[in-house]
Design an enzyme around this catalytic site. Structure first.
Site, short mmCIF file in Angstrom:
data_model
loop_
_atom_site.label_atom_id
_atom_site.label_comp_id
_atom_site.label_asym_id
_atom_site.label_seq_id
_atom_site.Cartn_x
_atom_site.Cartn_y
_atom_site.Cartn_z
N SER A 147 71.33 17.82 -26.72
CA SER A 147 71.39 18.51 -27.72
C SER A 147 73.15 18.60 -27.81
O SER A 147 73.37 19.96 -28.78
CB SER A 147 71.14 20.02 -26.53
OG SER A 147 69.88 19.83 -26.38
N SER A 207 70.64 20.99 -29.33
CA SER A 207 70.34 22.63 -28.76
C SER A 207 71.17 23.20 -29.58
O SER A 207 71.20 24.38 -29.95
CB SER A 207 69.46 23.16 -28.01
OG SER A 207 70.04 23.20 -27.26
N LYS A 254 78.40 28.01 -27.24
CA LYS A 254 77.32 27.87 -27.79
C LYS A 254 76.72 29.26 -26.03
O LYS A 254 77.71 29.40 -25.44
CB LYS A 254 76.47 26.76 -27.11
CG LYS A 254 75.35 26.22 -26.99
CD LYS A 254 74.43 25.52 -26.31
CE LYS A 254 73.32 25.15 -26.88
NZ LYS A 254 72.84 23.41 -26.68
#
Lengths: 481, 496
Positions: free
Chosen positions: A178, A154, A79
């Site tokens: 997330s 996210s 990420k």
């Protein structure tokens, strides 16, 4: 080889038998990622040089007959809020569009030390703030299951990359769900470890007391293998735990007989029917496997959303102050004075959600409001943690839904931030309490949308959580795509 | 001393008022590395070279507490008679400034490291006490460089080397009543920190920085007046001048029927005045909250007591002991305890000499004089304290005259050799041995029968002549006192 179907166990075996080299595997993964990415926008950028160098090191070790590491050759996506030395790390923000970090996050360094190849950086909501991945400055991510739908957020890019099959596993970050929510939306496994289990050094801070790094993978074993590699004390993170890291794979012995599972009634009210049905079906499966079910209550659940959005915005308002145009961020070019530079840089640089949270956080920390909001929220947080402590005196794990509903359509909730916030209800409590929790797939809706089931356990009791999840996955046939 | 202050309010007006002053003192701790990372704290490195992801506030970087900084802060707090909190918390103080790369300072707010202390200092011979409200740990910011560059007109440069240097902030109670008291208090505080070796307290280098909260009220009033905060008091001289100015300014405002506005003011060195910076309405809201990246700071009883036990004798105790144990006068005590280094030098010299009062004279006179003339620090003195003590002892025991000893000292200072070696090589021993002296005296008397007769006839001044002859015969090495005594005895007795 079919990168999209590989598991870490399979890769280990294949490399050992010389069915392909690590470089061949990573080359194929890179090719596949490049080809597939336009469908989802899961990756912001690939880092082929770094990935191939890591693969070459694995091949050299194999050639010399050395142990290539537990994650040898495994193509992993990271990420883009997690720093990679020499590889652009944007945090999904215009402000860091060109930012190249001078150091690796501890988790990244540990992945590579274990032999993994970092393929590239995955898209996410700006500074990890969002539940749909629509808050990225570089465009939304599409759910590989249904491109009209969001992948969750996210860590949407990481979940999509794993679901799409371009990465065997990925690192995400979780502050209020997330990792778990996108894992559930995309039909993969997502793990939020105990707070302090994985070093946060090199994770761009959103809300420091809630931020976690954790793995996303196609099955529980792979997720456990990743966590095994990145967990453990890091002297660079004062909040990282000294507790020894147990052998997670050894814990997954398939035997869940007699494990007591709590079902908090507050989590089973008002469920969208299909999600509720799938999670309840999952619970029955656990019962058939020998788990003992018990209805419990976590009475402070109703205050969790308010508590969470006060604490996380307060910390975010402070953590995002450094993106001010003075040093490494994008800087508004037309500013004449210092105040103007701050205003223009941050005004144009941050997206709407970041600005909303900075304003909320600034407000709740302001003189005269601190006691009523931030201090009160901290007290509520302790009550929520106590709820869990009390529950864990009676049960070994807690099982709940991950999200009230499956993946929704792009644009469906973006204009209603409050509704978006409310969708985090089942995941934020685990972060507030700092306990390990994960999402494991428990089936699909009639439309074919994946639904995840959440398992929460005591602090540092990832072994119990993994044991349940793995047995469940195997019995339900949920492993793999 | 005419100052800006005198022009504002005449002395008879000033006399009706009393100032109420509290200080906030920042002391830079002398750790080798920064408070939250491993970067060196050294001064004077090229800009932005003593930096790393942590002190640059890069994304993802996290602070880790420097144990040594905590130990120094605890010792400082103990020396200020504070109660060290077993658990304290770091807190973020949020504000925007280009030399603050994280956008917040990591400081302490609600739960400081230590509280409720006091410092005693002397003012005109009387003991005075200033309460210490709190001592807390924090990191320093970088430096904004507004001038000195070709394009300084348009741009400010930032040097982040200082970022993350450990500081303690010491906040006093409003117990100070004049600029002189503030001066004496700060002097005492500086001396304590230097004795502890927790800070060099070099004001030029910014190791000691001071802000003051000042208000005035009519003498006898019990309420405090409205206070102003004066910043930039970066030397002892400026502290005194700024306080005097600000006190007089406030008195003048009140005398004119005005009101003091609560504000922050900056001391302007060039004009010698204080200038308003921002009013209460524009005061920063720092939005303090507990630092989530650091665990609560725990100081166990055992750790605290270990640190206390490792503390040196502090200036006040040393001064008291020098008076009582060595019988030194106040002035000498003041000079000798000015630094821990000098005090320790003196003590070692005194012990070796067996005569503290004499040792005190030699340390203050010859040693400090020679160091000053040579432009040397005590730390590199060519004469070790034991060597100086030995020299003093040789004088005391009569082996050297004071005059000879001074010559020997000069040679010791030049060569670093011990007195013994110089004395022996140069044959400088003072002759005090009765037998040896008696032989010389007898020779002198026998060689000068005329003078002997004059003396016996009642001309007492001839004694000096005989002493001179004996000194001459011994090339100045005879102990003059012993010679005189011997001569008196010889001359008093019938012809020898």
């Amino acid at each position: 080889m079919d990168v999209a179907r590989l598991t870490i166990d399979q890769i280990r075996e294949d490399l050992a038998r010389r069915r392909y080299s690590a470089v061949e595997l990573v080359e194929e993964a890179l090719r596949f990622a490049e080809a597939e990415n336009p469908r989802t926008n899961a990756y912001l950028h690939l880092c082929p040089e770094r990935a191939l160098a890591a693969a070459a090191r694995v091949d050299e070790r194999l050639e010399r007959g050395e142990d290539p590491g537990p994650l040898a050759g495994v193509p992993v996506a990271v990420k883009d809020v997690i720093l990679t030395k020499g590889v652009r790390t944007t945090c999904g923000s215009r402000l860091l569009a060109q930012y190249i970090p001078p150091y690796d996050a501890t988790a990244v360094a540990r992945l590579e030390a274990a032999g993994a190849a970092i393929l590239g950086k995955t898209n996410c909501d700006e500074f990890a703030m969002g539940s749909s991945n629509e808050n990225s400055a570089f465009g939304p991510v599409r759910n590989p299951v249904d491109p009209e739908r969001v992948p969750g957020g996210s860590s949407g890019g990481s979940a999509a990359a794993v679901a799409q099959g371009t990465a065997v596993a990925a690192l995400g970050s979780d502050t209020g769900g997330s990792i778990r929510q996108p894992a559930s939306f995309c039909g993969v496994v997502g793990v939020t470890p105990t707070y302090g289990r994985v070093s946060r050094y090199g994770l761009t801070a959103f809300a420091s007391s809630l931020d976690h790094i954790g793995p996303l993978a196609r099955n529980v074993r792979d997720a456990a293998r990743l966590l095994q590699a990145i967990a453990g004390r890091d002297p660079m993170d004062a909040t990282s735990a000294f507790a020894p890291v147990p052998d997670y794979l050894a814990a997954m012995d398939g035997n869940v007989r007699g494990i007591r599972i709590g079902l908090p009634r507050e989590y089973y009210r008002d469920l969208a029917s299909e999600t509720g049905t799938l999670v309840e079906r999952g619970v029955r499966l656990l019962e058939r496997l020998g788990c003992r079910l018990e209805e419990i209550s976590l009475p402070t659940t109703d205050y969790a959303i308010a508590c969470y959005y006060i604490i996380c915005t307060a910390e975010a308002s402070s953590n995002l102050a450094r993106y001010d145009g003075v040093r490494y961020t994008w800087r508004a070019p037309q500013a004449e004075t210092l105040a103007e530079m701050y205003r223009e840089t941050r005004g144009q640089g941050f997206g709407a959600e970041c600005k909303r949270r900075i304003m909320l956080g600034t407000y709740v920390l302001s003189a005269g409001y601190y006691d009523a909001y931030y201090l009160k929220a901290q007290k509520v947080r302790r009550l929520i943690a106590r709820d869990f402590e009390e529950a864990f005196r009676r049960v070994d794990a807690i099982v709940t839904p991950v999200s009230p509903f499956p993946a929704f359509k792009l644009g469906e909730k973006i204009d209603d931030p409050l509704e978006m916030y409310l969708s985090d209800i089942f995941t934020i409590t685990g972060d507030l309490a700092g306990i390990p929790c994960m999402s494991v797939p428990c089936g699909r809706t009639a439309q074919g949308l994946p639904v995840g089931m959440q398992i929460l356990a005591r602090h540092f009791d990832e072994p119990c959580m993994f044991r349940i999840a793995e047995a469940f996955e195997r019995a339900g046939g949920f492993g793999g795509n | 001393m005419a100052s800006r202050a005198d022009a504002l309010a005449p002395p008879e007006v000033m006399a009706r008022y009393e100032a109420v002053i509290g200080l906030e003192v920042h002391v830079q701790l002398a750790t080798r590395t920064k408070i939250f990372c491993g970067c060196p704290t050294s001064f004077g490195a090229p800009p932005n070279t003593n930096v790393c992801p942590v002190c640059l506030g890069l994304p993802g970087a996290l602070p880790v507490m420097n144990r040594r900084a905590v130990e120094m802060a605890v010792q400082a707090a103990l020396a200020l008679n504070c109660r060290v909190n077993p658990v304290s918390r770091m807190a973020r103080k949020n504000y925007f400034y280009p030399d603050l790369p994280k956008g917040y300072q990591i400081s302490q707010y609600e739960l400081p490291l230590a509280e409720h202390g006091w410092v005693e200092y002397e003012l005109e011979g009387a003991a005075r006490r200033v309460g210490i409200r709190r001592v807390h740990l924090e990191d320093d910011a970088g430096k904004s460089l507004h001038e000195g560059f070709r394009d300084s007109e348009r741009y400010t440069y930032v040097d982040l080397n200082r970022c993350g240097t450990p500081l303690i902030e010491i906040v006093t109670e409003p117990d100070i009543r004049s600029s002189e008291e503030a001066y004496q208090f700060l002097t005492e505080l500086k001396q304590i920190m230097q004795y502890l070796e927790v800070s060099s307290c070099d004001m030029e280098k910014g190791h000691l920085r001071c802000d003051a909260n000042i208000s005035v009220r009519l003498r006898g009033a019990s309420e405090f007046g409205t206070k102003t905060e004066v910043k930039n008091l970066n030397s002892f001289r400026f502290l005194r001048m700024a306080l005097d100015y600000e006190i007089a300014r406030q008195v003048a405002v009140l005398e004119d029927g005005g009101r003091i506005e609560q504000e922050t003011r900056l001391y302007d060195v060039a004009s010698g005045t204080t200038v308003g910076m921002r009013t209460k309405e524009h005061a920063h809201d720092y939005r303090y909250f507990p630092e989530p990246d650091l665990l609560p700071l725990r100081v166990s009883d055992a750790w605290r007591e270990r640190l206390r036990a490792a503390m040196p004798e502090l200036p006040a105790a040393k001064r008291a002991r020098f008076r009582s144990e060595f019988g030194l006068r106040d002035y000498d005590v003041e000079v000798l305890t000015a630094s821990r280094e000098l005090a320790e030098y003196f003590e070692r010299a005194a012990a070796a000499s067996g005569d503290p009062v004499e040792a005190s004279k030699w340390v203050q006179g010859e040693l400090l004089g020679a160091l000053k003339a040579a432009g040397k620090d005590l730390a590199v003195s060519p004469v070790a304290p034991e060597q100086l003590g030995e020299l003093v002892a040789m004088v005391r025991q009569g082996h050297l005259s004071g005059k000879m000893a001074k010559e020997v000292f000069a040679k010791m200072f030049a060569t670093g050799e011990p007195a013994r070696v110089i004395v022996e090589r140069e044959g400088l021993r003072q002759i005090s041995d009765a037998g040896e002296l008696e032989r010389v005296v007898d020779e002198v008397l026998a060689a000068n029968p005329k003078q002997l007769e004059q003396y016996r006839a009642g001309k007492a001044t001839v004694l000096g002549f005989f002493v001179g002859q004996v000194m001459k015969a011994t090339r100045g090495q005879a102990n003059p006192q012993a010679v005189q005594e011997l001569l008196r005895r010889k001359l008093a007795s019938p012809a020898s």
